[in-house]
Design a protein around this motif. Structure first.
Motif, mmCIF file in Angstrom:
data_model
loop_
_atom_site.group_PDB
_atom_site.id
_atom_site.type_symbol
_atom_site.label_atom_id
_atom_site.label_comp_id
_atom_site.label_asym_id
_atom_site.label_seq_id
_atom_site.Cartn_x
_atom_site.Cartn_y
_atom_site.Cartn_z
ATOM 1 N N TYR A 100 8.808 8.978 3.571
ATOM 2 C CA TYR A 100 7.653 8.195 3.128
ATOM 3 C C TYR A 100 6.912 8.938 2.011
ATOM 4 C CZ TYR A 100 3.052 5.897 3.627
ATOM 5 O OH TYR A 100 1.871 5.247 3.411
ATOM 6 N N TRP A 134 6.178 8.187 -2.045
ATOM 7 C CA TRP A 134 4.836 8.172 -2.640
ATOM 8 C C TRP A 134 4.672 9.219 -3.732
ATOM 9 C CZ3 TRP A 134 1.041 4.772 -2.762
ATOM 10 C CH2 TRP A 134 1.065 3.729 -1.828
ATOM 11 N N TRP A 149 12.403 2.739 3.291
ATOM 12 C CA TRP A 149 12.074 1.442 3.877
ATOM 13 C C TRP A 149 13.307 0.566 4.076
ATOM 14 C CZ3 TRP A 149 8.001 3.578 1.157
ATOM 15 C CH2 TRP A 149 6.702 3.341 1.628
ATOM 16 N N TYR A 192 4.274 -3.052 3.488
ATOM 17 C CA TYR A 192 3.207 -2.067 3.337
ATOM 18 C C TYR A 192 1.888 -2.839 3.280
ATOM 19 C CZ TYR A 192 0.092 1.468 1.616
ATOM 20 O OH TYR A 192 -0.972 2.325 1.508
ATOM 21 N N ILE A 229 6.741 -2.697 -2.974
ATOM 22 C CA ILE A 229 6.256 -1.393 -2.481
ATOM 23 C C ILE A 229 6.256 -0.382 -3.627
ATOM 24 C CG2 ILE A 229 6.762 0.548 -0.933
ATOM 25 C CD1 ILE A 229 7.890 -1.652 1.044
ATOM 26 N N ASP A 235 -1.979 6.425 8.443
ATOM 27 C CA ASP A 235 -1.037 5.316 8.453
ATOM 28 C C ASP A 235 -0.333 5.248 9.795
ATOM 29 O OD1 ASP A 235 -1.725 4.942 5.802
ATOM 30 O OD2 ASP A 235 0.192 5.581 4.995
ATOM 31 N N ILE A 256 3.304 3.652 11.151
ATOM 32 C CA ILE A 256 4.573 3.088 10.691
ATOM 33 C C ILE A 256 5.413 2.661 11.891
ATOM 34 C CG2 ILE A 256 4.580 4.450 8.570
ATOM 35 C CD1 ILE A 256 6.719 6.263 9.838
ATOM 36 N N SER A 308 7.548 -1.284 8.721
ATOM 37 C CA SER A 308 6.192 -1.651 8.319
ATOM 38 C C SER A 308 5.297 -0.428 8.282
ATOM 39 C CB SER A 308 5.604 -2.692 9.280
ATOM 40 O OG SER A 308 5.507 -2.165 10.575
ATOM 41 N N VAL A 309 4.309 -0.517 7.416
ATOM 42 C CA VAL A 309 3.261 0.497 7.305
ATOM 43 C C VAL A 309 1.932 -0.238 7.377
ATOM 44 C CG1 VAL A 309 2.148 2.231 5.846
ATOM 45 C CG2 VAL A 309 4.637 1.973 5.783
#
Length: 127
Positions: free
Chosen positions: A15, A19, A34, A40, A53, A103, A105, A115-116
């Motif tokens: 993850y 980012w 993902w 997200y 995303i 977060d 997840i 999913s986040v």
């Protein structure tokens, strides 16, 4: 470290790789982290799929150039769900983290993110 704990930590590491990926690597990093139809959601975005995303990640980098996301604290998980806290920190100014949150997840059977759900704990005025 137990296998279940490693599962969550590995997913969270992927993850953060997404980012923190550069513009040329973000699509590949998102695909590694993902599921195809992964989502997200945070107070500022609600998107599905790799392309959307990656666009949210790109927008964050445009708004905060020279910043990186990092884990702040331990990853906690059970079943197919994990939670963790994070900060957006300046690459140049040690300790400067204007944005922070946590977060939650959910993972599929291959440990990819389905999913986040993101929550923002600290956001600068006007952001």
């Amino acid at each position: 470290m137990s296998a279940p704990t490693r599962r969550y930590e590995d997913a969270v590491a992927r993850y953060f790789e997404a980012w923190n990926a550069g513009p040329d690597a973000v699509a590949k990093a998102v695909a590694a982290a993902w599921t195809e139809d992964g989502g997200y959601t945070d107070p500022l975005a609600d998107v599905r799929g790799h392309e959307q995303i990656a666009a949210v990640i790109g927008a964050a980098h445009e708004q905060f150039p020279g910043f990186s996301f990092r884990l702040s604290g331990a990853v906690d998980g059970h079943h197919d769900t994990a939670r963790f806290s994070w900060e957006l920190v300046s690459d140049a100014e040690e300790g400067r983290a204007p944005v922070a949150g946590f977060d939650v997840i959910t993972l599929d059977v291959e440990d990819r993110i389905r999913s986040v759900f993101g929550f923002l704990d600290r956001v600068p005025a006007g952001a």
